[in-house]
Enzyme design. Structure first.
Site, mmCIF file in Angstrom:
data_model
loop_
_atom_site.group_PDB
_atom_site.id
_atom_site.type_symbol
_atom_site.label_atom_id
_atom_site.label_comp_id
_atom_site.label_asym_id
_atom_site.label_seq_id
_atom_site.Cartn_x
_atom_site.Cartn_y
_atom_site.Cartn_z
ATOM 1 C CG ASP A 127 -1.806 1.173 1.250
ATOM 2 O OD1 ASP A 127 -1.613 2.221 0.705
ATOM 3 O OD2 ASP A 127 -2.582 1.275 2.349
ATOM 4 C CB VAL A 128 1.844 3.791 -2.553
ATOM 5 C CG1 VAL A 128 2.269 3.029 -3.497
ATOM 6 C CG2 VAL A 128 0.569 4.334 -2.883
ATOM 7 C CE1 TYR A 142 -7.403 10.722 -9.803
ATOM 8 C CE2 TYR A 142 -7.621 12.411 -11.212
ATOM 9 C CZ TYR A 142 -7.262 11.349 -11.137
ATOM 10 O OH TYR A 142 -6.387 10.899 -11.953
ATOM 11 C CE LYS A 179 -3.668 11.385 -10.059
ATOM 12 N NZ LYS A 179 -2.546 10.585 -9.905
HETATM 13 N N1 LIG Z 1 -6.931 6.375 -16.898
HETATM 14 C C1 LIG Z 1 -6.898 7.742 -16.879
HETATM 15 O O1 LIG Z 1 -7.798 8.270 -17.772
HETATM 16 C C2 LIG Z 1 -6.069 8.507 -15.891
HETATM 17 C C3 LIG Z 1 -6.105 9.689 -16.320
HETATM 18 C C4 LIG Z 1 -5.104 10.887 -15.771
HETATM 19 C C5 LIG Z 1 -4.367 9.872 -14.778
HETATM 20 N N2 LIG Z 1 -4.311 8.694 -14.406
HETATM 21 C C6 LIG Z 1 -3.561 8.306 -13.503
HETATM 22 O O2 LIG Z 1 -2.805 7.113 -13.706
HETATM 23 C C7 LIG Z 1 -2.507 6.355 -12.902
HETATM 24 C C8 LIG Z 1 -2.790 4.975 -12.906
HETATM 25 O O3 LIG Z 1 -4.369 4.890 -13.186
HETATM 26 P P1 LIG Z 1 -4.743 3.919 -14.272
HETATM 27 O O4 LIG Z 1 -5.649 4.578 -15.178
HETATM 28 O O5 LIG Z 1 -3.902 3.010 -15.037
HETATM 29 O O6 LIG Z 1 -5.968 3.139 -13.331
HETATM 30 P P2 LIG Z 1 -5.924 1.614 -12.595
HETATM 31 O O7 LIG Z 1 -7.035 1.595 -11.630
HETATM 32 O O8 LIG Z 1 -5.761 0.729 -13.736
HETATM 33 O O9 LIG Z 1 -4.633 1.728 -11.995
HETATM 34 C C9 LIG Z 1 -4.396 2.063 -10.332
HETATM 35 C C10 LIG Z 1 -3.401 1.201 -9.595
HETATM 36 O O10 LIG Z 1 -3.356 2.096 -8.306
HETATM 37 C C11 LIG Z 1 -3.200 0.627 -7.467
HETATM 38 N N3 LIG Z 1 -3.561 1.391 -6.260
HETATM 39 C C12 LIG Z 1 -4.706 1.698 -5.551
HETATM 40 N N4 LIG Z 1 -4.624 2.198 -4.415
HETATM 41 C C13 LIG Z 1 -3.447 1.868 -4.175
HETATM 42 C C14 LIG Z 1 -2.549 1.923 -2.775
HETATM 43 N N5 LIG Z 1 -3.191 2.398 -1.687
HETATM 44 N N6 LIG Z 1 -1.332 1.492 -2.747
HETATM 45 C C15 LIG Z 1 -0.959 0.914 -4.062
HETATM 46 N N7 LIG Z 1 -1.417 0.857 -5.170
HETATM 47 C C16 LIG Z 1 -2.697 1.147 -5.004
HETATM 48 C C17 LIG Z 1 -4.257 -0.240 -8.123
HETATM 49 O O11 LIG Z 1 -4.241 -1.543 -7.516
HETATM 50 C C18 LIG Z 1 -4.124 -0.193 -9.375
HETATM 51 O O12 LIG Z 1 -2.981 -0.970 -9.717
HETATM 52 C C19 LIG Z 1 -3.219 6.855 -11.597
HETATM 53 O O13 LIG Z 1 -2.385 7.568 -10.831
HETATM 54 C C20 LIG Z 1 -4.474 8.025 -12.042
HETATM 55 O O14 LIG Z 1 -4.826 8.690 -11.481
HETATM 56 C C21 LIG Z 1 -5.376 8.003 -15.189
#
Ligand SMILES: NC(=O)c1ccc[n+]([C@@H]2O[C@H](COP(=O)([O-])OP(=O)(O)OC[C@H]3O[C@@H](n4cnc5c(N)ncnc54)[C@H](O)[C@@H]3O)[C@@H](O)[C@H]2O)c1
Length: 258
Positions: free
Chosen positions: A64-65, A158, A162
């Site tokens: 857990d980060v 969020y 960010k």
């Molecule tokens: N998908 C999009 O459109 C998008 C857009 C902008 C930013 N992001 C950012 O990209 C990053 C990755 O998101 P994604 O789209 O791949 O979504 P995703 O849900 O596929 O991946 C998120 C990951 O974070 C992990 N996670 C959640 N809580 C955690 C915790 N407490 N400790 C450790 N790991 C944890 C999950 O297990 C998962 O592997 C995120 O930071 C998200 O905010 C995504």
């Protein structure tokens, strides 16, 4: 010859979406990759297996980060098995609650800030300490969001996390420049991952969303991963403190409808 031969990468949230794509892309360029996972050990194992099947080096570790002790344990385990990481991709994150501030509980606020902002603080601190001790250069890439600046109703948790992550990126770029540790962030727009489940599973929703994107479509995790690889490579040596948007022009649409 890969762009990242001999490098050691740690990717948080590496079992899914942008993290999984980044882990694979870094490995394809020659980096040994440690994936920290949170929710899905099987998915993390599948990413590791795919990297190993391609001849790469990979390991997985649960963390857990937002938990200081678990983050320290993850870095100790990775350092013991692969060596001290010189690439850190902070991709772990939770999406916005959709709850306006007036109705948001402190627990919800804390949960998101702890995962999306404090998590990157804890991993970045452990990362920099490891490199400082061995006097090696390195690269951090934080996965931020266009919502660090383009706010959304119900997204205070969020958007604030960010925005904080962007500020952490810039501050650490100043602090880490003399150590030759480059610190950058990527601000993706709408990327098709499990975080955007509705867009992935509802074609009508996706079509409507695509209409707002000048490029005409949502992005792919692999496109974000390719940018992360570039920012970690020697080609990007002089780039630090940057927040690089990858959104098909989505943020340019703001105010065009008014
Ligand atoms: N998908 C999009 O459109 C998008 C857009 C902008 C930013 N992001 C950012 O990209 C990053 C990755 O998101 P994604 O789209 O791949 O979504 P995703 O849900 O596929 O991946 C998120 C990951 O974070 C992990 N996670 C959640 N809580 C955690 C915790 N407490 N400790 C450790 N790991 C944890 C999950 O297990 C998962 O592997 C995120 O930071 C998200 O905010 C995504």
């Amino acid at each position: 010859m890969g762009l990242l031969d001999g490098r050691i990468a740690l990717v948080t949230g590496g079992e899914s979406g942008i993290g999984a794509a980044s882990a694979k892309a870094l490995a394809a360029e020659g980096a040994a990759v440690a994936i920290t996972f949170y929710a899905d050990a099987q998915a993390a194992g599948a990413v590791r297996d795919a990297i190993q099947a391609g001849g790469g080096k990979a390991m997985i570790f649960h963390a857990d980060v937002g938990d200081e002790a678990l983050v320290e344990a993850a870095f100790a385990a990775v350092t013991a098995e692969l060596g001290p990481p010189d690439i850190l991709i902070n991709s772990a994150g939770l999406n916005m609650s959709g709850v306006p501030v007036a109705d948001m509980s402190l627990a919800q606020w804390d949960r998101l800030i702890r995962t999306d902002l404090t998590g990157a603080f804890l991993t970045s601190r452990a990362f920099v300490r490891g490199l400082r001790d061995t006097r090696r250069p390195g690269r951090i890439v934080n996965i931020s969001s266009i919502h660090s600046t383009a706010v959304r109703y119900g997204g205070a948790d969020y958007c604030a996390a960010k925005a904080g992550l962007d500020s952490l990126t810039r501050t650490m770029a100043v602090e880490c420049g003399p150590m030759k540790i480059g610190v950058n962030a990527i601000a993706p727009g709408m990327i098709l991952t499990p975080m955007n489940l509705k867009a992935e599973t509802d074609p009508k929703f996706l079509d409507a969303a695509d209409d707002h994107i000048p490029w005409g479509r949502a992005g792919k995790a692999e496109e974000v991963a390719a940018l992360a690889v570039y920012l970690c490579s020697d080609k990007a040596d002089y780039i630090t403190g940057a927040i690089v948007t990858i959104d098909g022009g989505l943020t340019l649409e703001q105010a065009l409808g008014a």
